[in-house]
Scaffold this motif. Structure first.
Motif, PDB file in Angstrom:
ATOM      1  N   PHE A  23      -7.387 -66.128  41.032  1.00  0.00           N
ATOM      2  CA  PHE A  23      -7.875 -66.548  42.333  1.00  0.00           C
ATOM      3  C   PHE A  23      -8.970 -65.559  42.714  1.00  0.00           C
ATOM      4  O   PHE A  23      -8.746 -64.340  42.692  1.00  0.00           O
ATOM      5  CB  PHE A  23      -6.766 -66.519  43.386  1.00  0.00           C
ATOM      6  N   LEU A  24     -10.151 -66.078  43.051  1.00  0.00           N
ATOM      7  CA  LEU A  24     -11.298 -65.235  43.385  1.00  0.00           C
ATOM      8  C   LEU A  24     -11.908 -65.649  44.717  1.00  0.00           C
ATOM      9  O   LEU A  24     -11.770 -66.793  45.149  1.00  0.00           O
ATOM     10  CB  LEU A  24     -12.399 -65.365  42.321  1.00  0.00           C
ATOM     11  N   LEU A  25     -12.618 -64.691  45.312  1.00  0.00           N
ATOM     12  CA  LEU A  25     -13.520 -64.951  46.434  1.00  0.00           C
ATOM     13  C   LEU A  25     -14.923 -64.651  45.944  1.00  0.00           C
ATOM     14  O   LEU A  25     -15.173 -63.571  45.395  1.00  0.00           O
ATOM     15  CB  LEU A  25     -13.230 -64.032  47.612  1.00  0.00           C
ATOM     16  N   TYR A  26     -15.829 -65.582  46.132  1.00  0.00           N
ATOM     17  CA  TYR A  26     -17.236 -65.355  45.833  1.00  0.00           C
ATOM     18  C   TYR A  26     -17.982 -65.187  47.152  1.00  0.00           C
ATOM     19  O   TYR A  26     -17.765 -65.968  48.080  1.00  0.00           O
ATOM     20  CB  TYR A  26     -17.845 -66.543  45.092  1.00  0.00           C
ATOM     21  N   PRO A  27     -18.877 -64.211  47.237  1.00  0.00           N
ATOM     22  CA  PRO A  27     -19.724 -64.154  48.436  1.00  0.00           C
ATOM     23  C   PRO A  27     -20.683 -65.342  48.413  1.00  0.00           C
ATOM     24  O   PRO A  27     -20.990 -65.889  47.353  1.00  0.00           O
ATOM     25  CB  PRO A  27     -20.480 -62.828  48.271  1.00  0.00           C
ATOM     26  N   ASP A  28     -21.147 -65.741  49.586  1.00  0.00           N
ATOM     27  CA  ASP A  28     -22.162 -66.799  49.626  1.00  0.00           C
ATOM     28  C   ASP A  28     -23.416 -66.287  48.911  1.00  0.00           C
ATOM     29  O   ASP A  28     -23.578 -65.090  48.668  1.00  0.00           O
ATOM     30  CB  ASP A  28     -22.451 -67.208  51.075  1.00  0.00           C
ATOM     31  N   ARG A  29     -24.313 -67.201  48.567  1.00  0.00           N
ATOM     32  CA  ARG A  29     -25.493 -66.854  47.756  1.00  0.00           C
ATOM     33  C   ARG A  29     -26.337 -65.761  48.393  1.00  0.00           C
ATOM     34  O   ARG A  29     -26.751 -64.804  47.734  1.00  0.00           O
ATOM     35  CB  ARG A  29     -26.343 -68.106  47.526  1.00  0.00           C
ATOM     36  N   ARG A  30     -26.568 -65.869  49.686  1.00  0.00           N
ATOM     37  CA  ARG A  30     -27.396 -64.870  50.377  1.00  0.00           C
ATOM     38  C   ARG A  30     -26.741 -63.482  50.325  1.00  0.00           C
ATOM     39  O   ARG A  30     -27.411 -62.474  50.085  1.00  0.00           O
ATOM     40  CB  ARG A  30     -27.597 -65.324  51.819  1.00  0.00           C
ATOM     41  N   THR A  55     -25.689 -61.764  39.389  1.00  0.00           N
ATOM     42  CA  THR A  55     -25.477 -62.050  40.809  1.00  0.00           C
ATOM     43  C   THR A  55     -24.437 -63.150  41.011  1.00  0.00           C
ATOM     44  O   THR A  55     -23.571 -63.039  41.887  1.00  0.00           O
ATOM     45  CB  THR A  55     -26.813 -62.443  41.479  1.00  0.00           C
ATOM     46  N   GLY A  56     -24.479 -64.202  40.219  1.00  0.00           N
ATOM     47  CA  GLY A  56     -23.548 -65.305  40.359  1.00  0.00           C
ATOM     48  C   GLY A  56     -22.122 -64.990  39.970  1.00  0.00           C
ATOM     49  O   GLY A  56     -21.211 -65.776  40.222  1.00  0.00           O
ATOM     50  N   ARG A  57     -21.901 -63.839  39.343  1.00  0.00           N
ATOM     51  CA  ARG A  57     -20.545 -63.445  38.937  1.00  0.00           C
ATOM     52  C   ARG A  57     -19.928 -62.396  39.860  1.00  0.00           C
ATOM     53  O   ARG A  57     -18.810 -61.954  39.636  1.00  0.00           O
ATOM     54  CB  ARG A  57     -20.547 -62.935  37.496  1.00  0.00           C
ATOM     55  N   LEU A  58     -20.643 -61.972  40.876  1.00  0.00           N
ATOM     56  CA  LEU A  58     -20.085 -61.006  41.823  1.00  0.00           C
ATOM     57  C   LEU A  58     -18.935 -61.676  42.578  1.00  0.00           C
ATOM     58  O   LEU A  58     -19.094 -62.791  43.091  1.00  0.00           O
ATOM     59  CB  LEU A  58     -21.168 -60.534  42.799  1.00  0.00           C
ATOM     60  N   HIS A  59     -17.797 -60.998  42.627  1.00  0.00           N
ATOM     61  CA  HIS A  59     -16.615 -61.615  43.231  1.00  0.00           C
ATOM     62  C   HIS A  59     -15.587 -60.561  43.600  1.00  0.00           C
ATOM     63  O   HIS A  59     -15.692 -59.398  43.207  1.00  0.00           O
ATOM     64  CB  HIS A  59     -15.977 -62.618  42.256  1.00  0.00           C
ATOM     65  N   ILE A  60     -14.580 -61.010  44.339  1.00  0.00           N
ATOM     66  CA  ILE A  60     -13.388 -60.209  44.640  1.00  0.00           C
ATOM     67  C   ILE A  60     -12.217 -60.916  43.967  1.00  0.00           C
ATOM     68  O   ILE A  60     -11.997 -62.107  44.205  1.00  0.00           O
ATOM     69  CB  ILE A  60     -13.126 -60.135  46.156  1.00  0.00           C
ATOM     70  N   PRO A 163     -23.388 -51.080  55.608  1.00  0.00           N
ATOM     71  CA  PRO A 163     -22.334 -52.101  55.455  1.00  0.00           C
ATOM     72  C   PRO A 163     -22.883 -53.476  55.069  1.00  0.00           C
ATOM     73  O   PRO A 163     -23.929 -53.901  55.553  1.00  0.00           O
ATOM     74  CB  PRO A 163     -21.671 -52.141  56.831  1.00  0.00           C
ATOM     75  N   ILE A 164     -22.163 -54.115  54.170  1.00  0.00           N
ATOM     76  CA  ILE A 164     -22.455 -55.490  53.766  1.00  0.00           C
ATOM     77  C   ILE A 164     -21.261 -56.326  54.204  1.00  0.00           C
ATOM     78  O   ILE A 164     -20.132 -56.063  53.800  1.00  0.00           O
ATOM     79  CB  ILE A 164     -22.664 -55.595  52.244  1.00  0.00           C
ATOM     80  N   SER A 165     -21.536 -57.322  55.051  1.00  0.00           N
ATOM     81  CA  SER A 165     -20.445 -58.145  55.561  1.00  0.00           C
ATOM     82  C   SER A 165     -20.800 -59.617  55.423  1.00  0.00           C
ATOM     83  O   SER A 165     -21.977 -59.979  55.322  1.00  0.00           O
ATOM     84  CB  SER A 165     -20.155 -57.812  57.020  1.00  0.00           C
ATOM     85  N   TRP A 166     -19.772 -60.440  55.401  1.00  0.00           N
ATOM     86  CA  TRP A 166     -19.962 -61.878  55.444  1.00  0.00           C
ATOM     87  C   TRP A 166     -18.667 -62.535  55.892  1.00  0.00           C
ATOM     88  O   TRP A 166     -17.615 -61.917  55.897  1.00  0.00           O
ATOM     89  CB  TRP A 166     -20.447 -62.438  54.111  1.00  0.00           C
ATOM     90  N   THR A 167     -18.787 -63.790  56.270  1.00  0.00           N
ATOM     91  CA  THR A 167     -17.623 -64.565  56.662  1.00  0.00           C
ATOM     92  C   THR A 167     -17.102 -65.289  55.434  1.00  0.00           C
ATOM     93  O   THR A 167     -17.816 -66.101  54.830  1.00  0.00           O
ATOM     94  CB  THR A 167     -17.980 -65.581  57.762  1.00  0.00           C
ATOM     95  N   VAL A 168     -15.880 -64.962  55.059  1.00  0.00           N
ATOM     96  CA  VAL A 168     -15.234 -65.612  53.908  1.00  0.00           C
ATOM     97  C   VAL A 168     -14.743 -66.975  54.387  1.00  0.00           C
ATOM     98  O   VAL A 168     -13.923 -67.059  55.297  1.00  0.00           O
ATOM     99  CB  VAL A 168     -14.065 -64.758  53.375  1.00  0.00           C
ATOM    100  N   SER A 169     -15.259 -68.023  53.768  1.00  0.00           N
ATOM    101  CA  SER A 169     -14.912 -69.371  54.213  1.00  0.00           C
ATOM    102  C   SER A 169     -14.305 -70.225  53.100  1.00  0.00           C
ATOM    103  O   SER A 169     -14.002 -71.387  53.314  1.00  0.00           O
ATOM    104  CB  SER A 169     -16.154 -70.074  54.773  1.00  0.00           C
ATOM    105  N   ARG A 170     -14.147 -69.635  51.900  1.00  0.00           N
ATOM    106  CA  ARG A 170     -13.548 -70.384  50.797  1.00  0.00           C
ATOM    107  C   ARG A 170     -13.017 -69.430  49.739  1.00  0.00           C
ATOM    108  O   ARG A 170     -13.437 -68.274  49.663  1.00  0.00           O
ATOM    109  CB  ARG A 170     -14.535 -71.375  50.199  1.00  0.00           C
ATOM    110  N   PHE A 171     -12.089 -69.930  48.948  1.00  0.00           N
ATOM    111  CA  PHE A 171     -11.579 -69.183  47.799  1.00  0.00           C
ATOM    112  C   PHE A 171     -11.423 -70.162  46.651  1.00  0.00           C
ATOM    113  O   PHE A 171     -11.491 -71.382  46.849  1.00  0.00           O
ATOM    114  CB  PHE A 171     -10.275 -68.453  48.127  1.00  0.00           C
TER     115      PHE A 171
END
Length: 192
Positions: A23-30, A55-60, A163-171
């Motif tokens: 199970f991963l979280l991907y940041p949005d493209r931006r 860039t497309g493989r960056l994830h949590i 700081p780098i932040s974003w709203t996690v809206s999907r997994f």
């Protein structure tokens, strides 16, 4: 008659794993692009030599579901069931530092990490783990939220970053083809 490899009989080796389920979280493209720029800056400033992750493989990584020889449909089904059961809203995550994790192989992950800004992420990972347990899967009990930027022989101490932040809206439930740097999203869920 059951397959002897599944019985774990002595003297029989298991097949080499080809696939990892997570199970991963991907940041949005931006956000992924911002992380990639920060990773390049940190690499230059720290004198690290390892190649940056794409860039497309960056994830949590939230939870590992295991490594397998082939795609185990029963585990995928249980993962989908667990993901379907999650009831959570979108949340903000903040990464405000970079540091390496030292490992024995000398291939040390250089990562983004966070402080108070990752508490909602920790809560979400735990909630997903509870749904996994309810689907007869083993959740990861230990969780150190991070985004791997690159691997290097050097171990870098913790340093503050803008700081780098974003709203996690999907997994997502993801199949990783081991040794091929390929992720296949099997299913995604929106957090509403």
């Amino acid at each position: 008659m059951p397959d002897t490899l599944q019985l774990g009989l002595p003297g029989l080796e298991s097949p080499t794993p080809t696939d990892r389920l997570m199970f991963l979280l991907y940041p949005d493209r931006r956000t992924a692009e911002r992380i990639a720029l920060e990773a390049a800056r940190l690499k230059r400033a720290s004198g690290l030599a390892g190649p940056l992750l794409q860039t497309g493989r960056l994830h949590i990584t939230l939870h590992h579901l295991g490594d397998y020889a082939g795609l185990p449909n029963d585990i995928v089904s249980k993962g989908r069931f667990a993901g379907d059961a999650v009831e959570a809203g979108a949340f903000e995550v903040v990464f405000d530092r970079a540091a390496s994790f030292a490992n024995r192989s000398g291939n040390n992950p250089f990562t983004l990490q966070g402080g108070e800004g990752i508490q909602p992420l920790i809560a979400f990972q735990k909630a997903l783990g509870e749904k996994m347990a309810g689907a007869a899967l083993r959740p990861d009990r230990s969780f150190t939220p991070h985004i791997t930027l690159l691997y290097d022989r050097q171990v870098m101490p913790e340093q503050a970053i803008t700081p780098i932040s974003w709203t996690v809206s999907r997994f997502a439930l993801v199949q990783s083809k081991l040794g091929r740097t390929q992720h296949i999203v099997l299913r995604e869920w929106d957090l509403g």
